[in-house]
Design an enzyme around this catalytic site. Structure first.
Site, mmCIF file in Angstrom:
data_model
loop_
_atom_site.group_PDB
_atom_site.id
_atom_site.type_symbol
_atom_site.label_atom_id
_atom_site.label_comp_id
_atom_site.label_asym_id
_atom_site.label_seq_id
_atom_site.Cartn_x
_atom_site.Cartn_y
_atom_site.Cartn_z
ATOM 1 N N GLU A 1 0.815 -1.217 0.000
ATOM 2 C CA GLU A 1 0.000 0.000 0.000
ATOM 3 C C GLU A 1 0.846 1.262 0.000
ATOM 4 O O GLU A 1 0.355 2.353 -0.282
ATOM 5 C CB GLU A 1 -0.967 -0.003 1.203
ATOM 6 C CG GLU A 1 -0.336 0.331 2.556
ATOM 7 C CD GLU A 1 0.442 -0.837 3.148
ATOM 8 O OE1 GLU A 1 1.131 -0.631 4.144
ATOM 9 O OE2 GLU A 1 0.359 -1.942 2.585
ATOM 10 N N ASP B 1 14.002 18.173 -34.193
ATOM 11 C CA ASP B 1 14.336 19.035 -35.321
ATOM 12 C C ASP B 1 15.841 19.305 -35.303
ATOM 13 O O ASP B 1 16.515 19.107 -34.296
ATOM 14 C CB ASP B 1 13.563 20.350 -35.214
ATOM 15 C CG ASP B 1 13.595 21.152 -36.507
ATOM 16 O OD1 ASP B 1 14.227 20.691 -37.479
ATOM 17 O OD2 ASP B 1 12.994 22.239 -36.525
ATOM 18 N N ASN C 1 4.626 -4.615 9.100
ATOM 19 C CA ASN C 1 4.493 -3.900 7.829
ATOM 20 C C ASN C 1 4.988 -2.464 7.945
ATOM 21 O O ASN C 1 5.698 -1.950 7.074
ATOM 22 C CB ASN C 1 3.022 -3.927 7.397
ATOM 23 C CG ASN C 1 2.818 -3.460 5.970
ATOM 24 O OD1 ASN C 1 3.481 -3.921 5.061
ATOM 25 N ND2 ASN C 1 1.885 -2.537 5.783
#
Length: 861
Positions: A287, A329, A684
């Site tokens: 997440e 270019d 986590n």
């Protein structure tokens, strides 16, 4: 619109001036400042900006997080108050961390956007000057010409073949022809107001002048906000992230359901199992990926800004690094981009200063005006030449009666001027375009063409001038015929210093250069040779040659050749589009009006801050300096960003898959939940702390040599191999603790928590590089945050709050030592597996390559 008694489109011109208290000479600086204080800046609120509260709320919008909050709330009301409070506290901490990082990135993006400005030509104190469009006020007199982004709502007071592209505001796809006559006061629909030019639209052709009658939020655009609500199409990077998310969601959902069913079948408490399954789903989902991407991209964008590369959107930063074909270019890229008048010759090849006078008279400003009125490089070069100074007074004796503006189909412009009752029709433009409308024999025409080729072979850009006497006071482009050729003006645009070195760098970066020039084939070939750009088969393909080809031959030629000259805007677009379809990531560098279609077609449109408004609007990247070396630095920065985001993904997905597999396997023989929901979320949180600094990590030089592309197959194989290695060492901890040492559930949960979190932090240093880990230096930020998070992970079970809040117990030193040995073995195994994996994958990738494939590599970081 600004409120007033009468609508500006309904008034005759003298009443427009009266109502807005202005005149044809415009406002004074002091008056404009007073009005700016009254009306504010001419700008719209950026609806795409994410303000603090919105960013904070977005941290809680994940379905899994919302589900976890709901489950924690239920746990609180059924008596599990400590667990519920801990879960909610970790969610809040995680969200606050994400909020502060995203908010910082959002502020950085706003700062970048301020560096890109829209310029407006305004009459102040009787003189034309260029200003930032945000400083326009009602009553200002503004000049508009082809390619301009219209900076405010403007009541037109003078038009010359003036059309506007209003598709952004009205959806009308055909350019609208404008006039100056008053319109029925009852009408209040933009499509019906043909004497108005609207903010946010662009000039398709011609020129005009008008009075600013509405600024900022008081414009049609400000009131409708239609343009601002349009969504940009997904980039290659965004599509890959979405596909990756869908892939991960399927795996997460399937394994979470399996774990929930297995726990229920083993008669574990259903609510505990449900809470555990939800927490695990949150824990195994990356997440933090959106936050980390935002942080990494914004850091990269700021670093690129220091190198004069400004990004309009964060996603384009990463796409920039993926470019494998750069179309650009010749002018301003290989050359200095500043035309200088070098010579002037009549049809007999003799110097003729009279050509300077006609060049001054036939310009995109007004005959005899100051240099500030010139609107293109050729007119400016003539006006700034030393020879022009002696003709300024004489040019001012001529009155401009009418003008036909330059366009890219005719490649010329014309004017009617009058002096002492004698009217002269003068035309100026590309040599071929002028020769086509002159009266001469075939022999003379061939001689003139040969003369032009001779000049071009010397490196000059050749502009021809022709004239005829006339009795007309008004004309259109159809009058450009039966002219007498006067001669040629020669301009020089020398090669830019450092271009040779930049081209070598692009070759090392694996980026193919294609020159797509509007100049002649002879000049283009000469410049390419001077800067060392090898021309495929020594053949420059002209626009005329492309026009004569079938669709199939057109595609073949565009694929096999790298230098094109005298191409039309449509041909530029088709060349870029073709390479897109072939699977290349195409960058297009252009700053002219005729470059806008190709800029839109490219994966990454690149313009310069001095370019036309419509080019900057179409581009994704704005260069403050038109330079190949700056572009190369931007591409390298983009590749660094891609590499560091990849490190996070590979780390997280392999570790999370390993944890999922371990939980799924242990659910079959454990009678209790192997990790509590609060422990999963803490794990986590701690393991993500170092990864938030991954954007600062050093990137191996080897990874910068070629563009990289996303490859879900590679990610899935990496996830499977390294996830199973992770799971093997997880089980090497769990099985002995359960069946040999027979530890308590709390001690097993504590030990696995520590081993799982530390292993994810440690493995980062192995998989962050394809080299042996000691050959690649990680960033100082990554090392420091990893040490901090690892220390915290080991320490928490020994503190009182570890026991009270997370149900940890103190670990015996023997178990802690065993974990250290497992981690060392895990790191060495991952290091060994990394070399085998990449060697095998590279071989498979090489075998799967085909000659028609893109030069970009699939993701092999």
């Amino acid at each position: 619109m600004n409120p007033s008694k009468a609508k500006p489109w309904s008034l005759p011109l003298h009443e427009v001036f009266a109502q807005y208290k202005t005149n044809e000479k415009g406002l004074t600086e002091s008056e404009s400042e007073k009005r700016r204080q009254e009306y504010g800046l001419n700008s719209l609120e950026d609806k795409t900006q994410r303000h603090g509260f919105r960013i904070f709320v977005s941290q809680f919008t994940s379905p899994l997080v919302l589900l976890l909050i709901g489950a924690a709330s239920v746990a609180y009301f059924v008596g599990e108050k400590i667990d519920a409070s801990v879960i909610l506290a970790i969610i809040l901490l995680n969200s606050l961390l994400g909020f502060f990082q995203e908010y910082k990135a959002e502020r950085a993006l706003r700062a970048l956007k301020k560096l890109v400005t829209i310029r407006a030509k305004v009459m102040r104190d009787g003189n034309i000057k260029e200003i930032d469009a945000k400083n326009l006020v009602p009553g200002d007199i503004v000049q508009l010409n082809i390619g301009d982004i219209i900076p405010a709502d403007i009541r037109l007071i003078r038009v010359d073949d003036f059309t506007a592209d209003e598709s952004a505001l009205t959806g009308e796809s055909v350019p609208v022809l404008k006039k100056i006559q008053p319109i029925d006061a009852q009408k209040n629909i933009a499509q019906d107001l043909s004497n108005m030019a609207f903010m946010g639209t662009s000039v398709s052709s011609g020129l005009s002048e008008g009075v600013v009658v509405g600024t900022g939020e008081k414009t049609f655009l400000g009131e409708t906000a239609t343009f601002l609500n349009q969504k940009n199409p997904e980039t290659d990077f965004q599509k890959s992230i979405r596909e990756f998310g869908n892939f991960l969601l399927k795996i997460t959902f399937a394994m979470t359901i399996f774990i929930l069913i297995a726990n229920a079948a083993l008669q574990k408490p259903f609510f505990d199992s449900l809470l555990f399954a939800i927490a695990l789903a949150v824990g195994i989902t990356p997440e933090m990926l959106p936050i980390l991407m935002t942080i990494t991209l914004s850091r990269g964008a700021m670093r690129m800004a220091k190198k004069n590369v400004i990004t309009k959107t964060l996603a384009s930063v990463e796409d920039f690094g993926n470019i494998d074909t750069l179309c650009c270019d010749k002018t301003g890229t290989l050359t200095m981009g500043k035309e200088t008048l070098f010579d002037y010759r009549n049809v007999d090849g003799e110097k003729d200063e009279g050509l300077i006078l006609y060049g001054l008279l036939c310009n995109s400003g007004k005959a005899g005006t100051s240099q500030s009125a010139y609107r293109n490089d050729i007119d400016k070069a003539i006006g700034e030449s030393k020879e022009a100074k002696s003709f300024v007074a004489q040019a001012s004796e001529y009155g401009l009666l009418d003008a036909n503006e330059f366009d890219f189909e005719r490649r010329r412009m014309s004017v009617i001027v009058e002096r002492q009752g004698q009217k002269t029709f003068i035309t100026k433009g590309g040599a071929e375009a002028i020769l086509d409308v002159c009266t001469m024999t075939a022999t003379v025409k061939e001689k003139m063409k040969n003369q032009v080729e001779k000049y071009e072979a010397m490196g000059y850009r050749v502009i021809a001038i022709a004239k005829k006497t006339t009795t007309l006071t008004k004309s259109d482009k159809h009058e450009e015929k039966d002219l007498t050729l006067l001669g040629f003006l020669m301009f020089l645009d020398p090669p830019k210093e450092g271009v040779k070195e930049s081209l070598v760098l692009f070759q090392k970066l694996g980026v193919a250069i294609k020159i797509i020039s509007g100049d002649s084939a002879i000049i283009t070939r000469k410049i390419c040779h001077e800067v060392g750009l090898e021309i495929v088969n020594n053949k420059v393909i002209s626009g005329d040659e492309l026009s004569a080809l079938s669709a199939k031959e057109f595609e073949r030629i565009c694929r096999t050749h790298n230098v094109f000259a005298r191409v039309t805007p449509e041909q530029k677009y088709k060349i870029v589009e073709l390479h897109n379809k072939d699977g290349h990531v195409v960058g297009f560098l252009g700053d002219g009006i005729n470059d806008a279609p190709a800029l839109k077609a490219a994966d990454v449109g690149i313009s310069v801050d001095s370019g036309s408004g419509i080019a900057k609007e179409a581009a994704d990247i704005i260069l403050l300096e038109k330079s190949l070396s700056v572009l190369a630095e931007g591409i390298v920065e983009g590749r660094k960003i891609f590499s560091n985001i990849t490190k996070y993904i590979l780390n997280t997905i392999s570790a999370n898959f390993g944890n999922m597999f371990t939980v799924a396997a242990s659910s079959l023989f454990l009678k209790f939940i192997p990790l509590l929901p609060s422990q999963i979320l803490l794990n986590n949180f701690l393991s993500d702390i170092p990864l938030l600094t991954i954007g600062s990590d050093h990137v191996d030089a080897e990874l910068l040599k070629k563009p990289k592309r996303w490859n879900i197959k590679f990610i899935s194989r990496f996830m499977l191999v390294f996830g199973l290695i992770s799971s093997f060492f997880d089980l090497a901890l769990i099985l002995p603790l359960i069946f040999i040492m027979k530890v308590s559930p709390a001690l097993l949960q504590t030990a696995w928590f520590v081993e799982s979190a530390l292993s994810e932090m440690l493995i980062t240093f192995a998989i962050r590089t394809r080299l042996a880990f000691w050959k690649s230096r990680p960033s100082q930020e990554l090392i420091i945050t990893s040490i901090f998070a690892a220390t915290l992970t080991v320490a928490i079970p020994f503190f009182w709050f570890g026991k009270e809040w997370f149900d940890f117990v103190k670990m015996p030193m023997g178990i802690l030592g065993y974990i250290v040995l497992l981690l060392a073995a895990y790191f060495l195994a991952a290091e060994f597996a990394k070399h085998i994996f990449y060697k095998k994958f590279d071989a498979m990738h090489h075998e799967g390559s085909t000659s028609g494939a893109t030069s970009s590599e699939k993701l092999t970081l």
